[in-house]
Design a protein around this motif. Structure first.
Motif, PDB file in Angstrom:
ATOM      1  N   LYS A 126      79.537 -10.537  17.646  1.00 51.76           N
ATOM      2  CA  LYS A 126      80.798  -9.960  18.123  1.00 51.76           C
ATOM      3  C   LYS A 126      81.955 -10.439  17.252  1.00 51.76           C
ATOM      4  CE  LYS A 126      83.672  -9.788  22.323  1.00 51.76           C
ATOM      5  NZ  LYS A 126      83.833 -10.347  23.687  1.00 51.76           N
ATOM      6  N   VAL A 127      82.820  -9.513  16.891  1.00 53.46           N
ATOM      7  CA  VAL A 127      84.017  -9.851  16.108  1.00 53.46           C
ATOM      8  C   VAL A 127      85.182 -10.084  17.067  1.00 53.46           C
ATOM      9  CG1 VAL A 127      85.626  -9.083  14.334  1.00 53.46           C
ATOM     10  CG2 VAL A 127      83.199  -8.501  14.156  1.00 53.46           C
ATOM     11  N   VAL A 128      85.831 -11.249  16.930  1.00 54.92           N
ATOM     12  CA  VAL A 128      86.923 -11.625  17.829  1.00 54.92           C
ATOM     13  C   VAL A 128      88.063 -12.229  17.019  1.00 54.92           C
ATOM     14  CG1 VAL A 128      85.351 -12.047  19.767  1.00 54.92           C
ATOM     15  CG2 VAL A 128      85.948 -13.923  18.212  1.00 54.92           C
ATOM     16  N   SER A 129      89.166 -12.486  17.690  1.00 53.08           N
ATOM     17  CA  SER A 129      90.274 -13.181  17.037  1.00 53.08           C
ATOM     18  C   SER A 129      89.906 -14.653  16.835  1.00 53.08           C
ATOM     19  CB  SER A 129      91.531 -13.091  17.898  1.00 53.08           C
ATOM     20  OG  SER A 129      91.362 -13.834  19.100  1.00 53.08           O
ATOM     21  N   LEU A 130      90.621 -15.312  15.956  1.00 50.20           N
ATOM     22  CA  LEU A 130      90.354 -16.723  15.704  1.00 50.20           C
ATOM     23  C   LEU A 130      90.561 -17.553  16.967  1.00 50.20           C
ATOM     24  CD1 LEU A 130      89.704 -19.072  13.814  1.00 50.20           C
ATOM     25  CD2 LEU A 130      92.129 -19.126  13.165  1.00 50.20           C
ATOM     26  N   GLY A 147      82.718 -15.586   8.744  1.00 48.82           N
ATOM     27  CA  GLY A 147      81.321 -15.258   9.025  1.00 48.82           C
ATOM     28  C   GLY A 147      80.813 -13.970   8.435  1.00 48.82           C
ATOM     29  N   SER A 148      81.686 -13.153   7.856  1.00 50.16           N
ATOM     30  CA  SER A 148      81.212 -11.892   7.292  1.00 50.16           C
ATOM     31  C   SER A 148      80.875 -12.008   5.818  1.00 50.16           C
ATOM     32  CB  SER A 148      82.267 -10.800   7.475  1.00 50.16           C
ATOM     33  OG  SER A 148      83.465 -11.135   6.789  1.00 50.16           O
ATOM     34  N   GLY A 149      81.091 -13.191   5.229  1.00 50.61           N
ATOM     35  CA  GLY A 149      80.777 -13.402   3.824  1.00 50.61           C
ATOM     36  C   GLY A 149      79.302 -13.705   3.603  1.00 50.61           C
ATOM     37  N   THR A 150      78.971 -14.040   2.379  1.00 53.80           N
ATOM     38  CA  THR A 150      77.568 -14.262   2.001  1.00 53.80           C
ATOM     39  C   THR A 150      76.953 -15.418   2.768  1.00 53.80           C
ATOM     40  OG1 THR A 150      78.033 -13.430  -0.228  1.00 53.80           O
ATOM     41  CG2 THR A 150      76.015 -14.700   0.079  1.00 53.80           C
ATOM     42  N   ILE A 151      77.634 -16.573   2.792  1.00 55.31           N
ATOM     43  CA  ILE A 151      77.074 -17.743   3.471  1.00 55.31           C
ATOM     44  C   ILE A 151      77.115 -17.555   4.984  1.00 55.31           C
ATOM     45  CG2 ILE A 151      77.409 -20.203   3.928  1.00 55.31           C
ATOM     46  CD1 ILE A 151      78.281 -20.526   1.035  1.00 55.31           C
ATOM     47  N   GLY A 152      78.228 -17.032   5.502  1.00 55.72           N
ATOM     48  CA  GLY A 152      78.307 -16.795   6.938  1.00 55.72           C
ATOM     49  C   GLY A 152      77.206 -15.881   7.421  1.00 55.72           C
ATOM     50  N   THR A 153      76.919 -14.837   6.658  1.00 59.80           N
ATOM     51  CA  THR A 153      75.840 -13.909   7.021  1.00 59.80           C
ATOM     52  C   THR A 153      74.493 -14.613   6.998  1.00 59.80           C
ATOM     53  OG1 THR A 153      77.096 -12.046   6.104  1.00 59.80           O
ATOM     54  CG2 THR A 153      74.740 -11.720   6.428  1.00 59.80           C
ATOM     55  N   ALA A 154      74.304 -15.512   6.027  1.00 55.67           N
ATOM     56  CA  ALA A 154      73.044 -16.266   5.960  1.00 55.67           C
ATOM     57  C   ALA A 154      72.895 -17.194   7.163  1.00 55.67           C
ATOM     58  CB  ALA A 154      72.981 -17.060   4.657  1.00 55.67           C
ATOM     59  N   VAL A 155      74.020 -17.725   7.665  1.00 56.27           N
ATOM     60  CA  VAL A 155      73.970 -18.550   8.881  1.00 56.27           C
ATOM     61  C   VAL A 155      73.538 -17.691  10.071  1.00 56.27           C
ATOM     62  CG1 VAL A 155      75.325 -19.929  10.507  1.00 56.27           C
ATOM     63  CG2 VAL A 155      75.724 -20.165   8.048  1.00 56.27           C
ATOM     64  N   ILE A 156      74.072 -16.486  10.168  1.00 57.44           N
ATOM     65  CA  ILE A 156      73.675 -15.573  11.247  1.00 57.44           C
ATOM     66  C   ILE A 156      72.185 -15.276  11.169  1.00 57.44           C
ATOM     67  CG2 ILE A 156      74.041 -13.291  12.278  1.00 57.44           C
ATOM     68  CD1 ILE A 156      76.853 -13.302  11.122  1.00 57.44           C
ATOM     69  N   ASP A 157      71.660 -15.140   9.949  1.00 56.94           N
ATOM     70  CA  ASP A 157      70.233 -14.858   9.761  1.00 56.94           C
ATOM     71  C   ASP A 157      69.354 -15.894  10.459  1.00 56.94           C
ATOM     72  OD1 ASP A 157      70.777 -12.637   8.186  1.00 56.94           O
ATOM     73  OD2 ASP A 157      70.515 -13.693   6.281  1.00 56.94           O
ATOM     74  N   ARG A 214      90.477 -10.620  10.742  1.00 59.00           N
ATOM     75  CA  ARG A 214      91.813 -10.068  10.952  1.00 59.00           C
ATOM     76  C   ARG A 214      91.751  -8.565  11.196  1.00 59.00           C
ATOM     77  NH1 ARG A 214      95.245 -13.121   6.126  1.00 59.00           N
ATOM     78  NH2 ARG A 214      95.007 -15.235   6.927  1.00 59.00           N
ATOM     79  N   SER A 215      90.761  -7.924  10.620  1.00 59.12           N
ATOM     80  CA  SER A 215      90.635  -6.475  10.783  1.00 59.12           C
ATOM     81  C   SER A 215      90.022  -6.098  12.117  1.00 59.12           C
ATOM     82  CB  SER A 215      89.789  -5.895   9.648  1.00 59.12           C
ATOM     83  OG  SER A 215      88.455  -6.357   9.728  1.00 59.12           O
ATOM     84  N   GLY A 216      89.402  -7.072  12.796  1.00 62.04           N
ATOM     85  CA  GLY A 216      88.784  -6.795  14.083  1.00 62.04           C
ATOM     86  C   GLY A 216      87.392  -6.189  13.985  1.00 62.04           C
ATOM     87  N   LYS A 217      86.823  -6.158  12.784  1.00 67.07           N
ATOM     88  CA  LYS A 217      85.490  -5.595  12.627  1.00 67.07           C
ATOM     89  C   LYS A 217      84.836  -6.161  11.371  1.00 67.07           C
ATOM     90  CE  LYS A 217      87.327  -1.543  10.209  1.00 67.07           C
ATOM     91  NZ  LYS A 217      87.421  -0.062  10.189  1.00 67.07           N
ATOM     92  N   LEU A 218      83.532  -6.033  11.326  1.00 65.89           N
ATOM     93  CA  LEU A 218      82.804  -6.444  10.138  1.00 65.89           C
ATOM     94  C   LEU A 218      82.987  -5.390   9.044  1.00 65.89           C
ATOM     95  CD1 LEU A 218      79.472  -7.727  11.738  1.00 65.89           C
ATOM     96  CD2 LEU A 218      81.278  -9.114  10.702  1.00 65.89           C
ATOM     97  N   PRO A 219      82.800  -5.773   7.781  1.00 68.63           N
ATOM     98  CA  PRO A 219      82.916  -4.785   6.702  1.00 68.63           C
ATOM     99  C   PRO A 219      81.943  -3.626   6.910  1.00 68.63           C
ATOM    100  CG  PRO A 219      82.822  -7.010   5.809  1.00 68.63           C
ATOM    101  CD  PRO A 219      82.512  -7.125   7.268  1.00 68.63           C
ATOM    102  N   SER A 220      82.335  -2.449   6.509  1.00 67.75           N
ATOM    103  CA  SER A 220      81.484  -1.281   6.649  1.00 67.75           C
ATOM    104  C   SER A 220      80.158  -1.505   5.930  1.00 67.75           C
ATOM    105  CB  SER A 220      82.192  -0.049   6.067  1.00 67.75           C
ATOM    106  OG  SER A 220      81.361   1.090   6.152  1.00 67.75           O
ATOM    107  N   GLY A 221      79.073  -1.236   6.627  1.00 68.92           N
ATOM    108  CA  GLY A 221      77.751  -1.408   6.044  1.00 68.92           C
ATOM    109  C   GLY A 221      77.181  -2.808   6.184  1.00 68.92           C
ATOM    110  N   HIS A 222      77.924  -3.730   6.814  1.00 67.98           N
ATOM    111  CA  HIS A 222      77.418  -5.084   7.016  1.00 67.98           C
ATOM    112  C   HIS A 222      76.150  -5.032   7.851  1.00 67.98           C
ATOM    113  CE1 HIS A 222      77.221  -9.270   8.400  1.00 67.98           C
ATOM    114  NE2 HIS A 222      78.018  -9.570   7.379  1.00 67.98           N
ATOM    115  N   LYS A 223      75.183  -5.875   7.523  1.00 71.58           N
ATOM    116  CA  LYS A 223      73.862  -5.806   8.157  1.00 71.58           C
ATOM    117  C   LYS A 223      73.919  -6.059   9.661  1.00 71.58           C
ATOM    118  CE  LYS A 223      70.953  -9.149   7.244  1.00 71.58           C
ATOM    119  NZ  LYS A 223      70.126 -10.130   6.483  1.00 71.58           N
ATOM    120  N   TYR A 224      74.955  -6.735  10.164  1.00 73.46           N
ATOM    121  CA  TYR A 224      75.063  -7.018  11.593  1.00 73.46           C
ATOM    122  C   TYR A 224      76.182  -6.215  12.264  1.00 73.46           C
ATOM    123  CZ  TYR A 224      71.784 -10.797  10.706  1.00 73.46           C
ATOM    124  OH  TYR A 224      70.665 -11.503  10.348  1.00 73.46           O
TER     125      TYR A 224
END
Length: 290
Positions: free
Chosen positions: A235-239, A194-204, A218-228
């Motif tokens: 919310k970022v969670v485990s699989l 969900g943190s990729g380009t298409i996943g982010t567009a779905v969140i939009d 796996r990192s437990g967080k969205l990439p730094s600077g991610h719009k959400y």
């Protein structure tokens, strides 16, 4: 002042350097003016209705179109590239055998995937042969995101099942609902990738519809600077947590060695009995044999 305006004579060595520089500049100019040769190995896969205009690409390259949907033969792939003297090879969702890449002439410098996923191309081997591989990561972002939401809304209102009843002449659903119908407001949407380009567009689209979004990471967080990154409804969670708590699960990750068959019997058993699994990514991410 007179001395400053007196021309200086070039030594023979300097003169030779001058001529060399001029010849190199002329060669570079001729290279830039020359159109590179390119072949689209399976152009019918993209131009399935014969309505695409390739004129802009033809202006940039000396283009050969191979009007087939796919090529599976290693010999044919190599022969097509050799005959066209291609420096650029274009494919669309076509499996490229490792052997075919290994047998390509050194003149090939660029491989273009005319789509998003490049899992069909042996990337490691291309790197060994100094062949750059590129794709078009955003050409279908909006349409795929909208497809995910379309499936969610369809499942929430049992559109497929209701349409089948009407097709069969059964109108009892107009009197008493035969299938459950849900509002999607406050429902949980789990995004795998969900943190990729298409996943982010779905969140939009999902957030304005009132959905809460879970993203596996796996990192437990969205990439730094991610719009959400700071949005309280994302919310970022485990699989495992995503699968066990989501009402809708959407797969939006690429297919690679880590994700192939990553969703199987164990993962699906974690899901709610009422949940829906939506895969608009690659089919092999799901282990259908399980």
């Amino acid at each position: 002042v007179a001395a400053a305006t007196t021309p200086r004579l070039c030594s023979p060595l300097l003169l030779s350097h001058c001529f060399y520089a001029q010849s190199m500049a002329a060669a570079a100019t001729r290279f830039l003016m020359r159109r590179p040769t390119a072949i689209f190995l399976n152009s019918s896969r993209l131009d399935y209705d014969k309505a695409l205009d390739f004129s802009r690409l033809s202006r940039l390259t000396d283009l050969t179109l191979n009007n087939v949907d796919s090529i599976s033969s290693v010999d044919e792939i190599v022969q097509q590239v050799v005959d066209s003297k291609a420096e650029i090879v274009i494919t669309k969702e076509m499996e490229v055998p490792l052997e075919a890449l290994e047998r390509l002439p050194s003149s090939v410098k660029l491989w273009c995937e005319a789509g998003t996923g490049y899992n069909n191309i042996p990337i490691a081997q291309a790197r060994k042969q100094s062949i750059d591989v590129v794709n078009i990561p955003t050409y279908s972002t909006a349409s795929v995101a909208h497809m995910v939401i379309t499936y969610i809304m369809s499942f929430s209102s049992a559109i497929f099942k209701q349409a089948k009843m009407l097709h069969d002449g059964d109108q009892t659903n107009f009197r008493v609902f035969q299938h459950p119908i849900y509002e999607i407001t406050a429902k949980k949407l789990g995004l795998i990738g969900g943190s990729g380009t298409i996943g982010t567009a779905v969140i939009d689209v999902a957030l304005p519809l009132g959905m809460d979004v879970l993203v596996s990471s796996r990192s437990g967080k969205l990439p730094s600077g991610h719009k959400y990154e700071s949005n309280p409804r994302v919310k970022v969670v485990s699989l495992d947590e995503l699968l066990s708590t989501s009402d809708y699960v959407s797969i939006n990750c690429p297919l690679n060695s880590d994700t192939r068959h990553s969703i199987g019997d164990r993962e699906i058993r974690l899901m709610k009995p009422t949940a829906f699994l939506i895969n608009t990514a690659r089919g092999a991410i799901i282990n259908e044999a399980e």
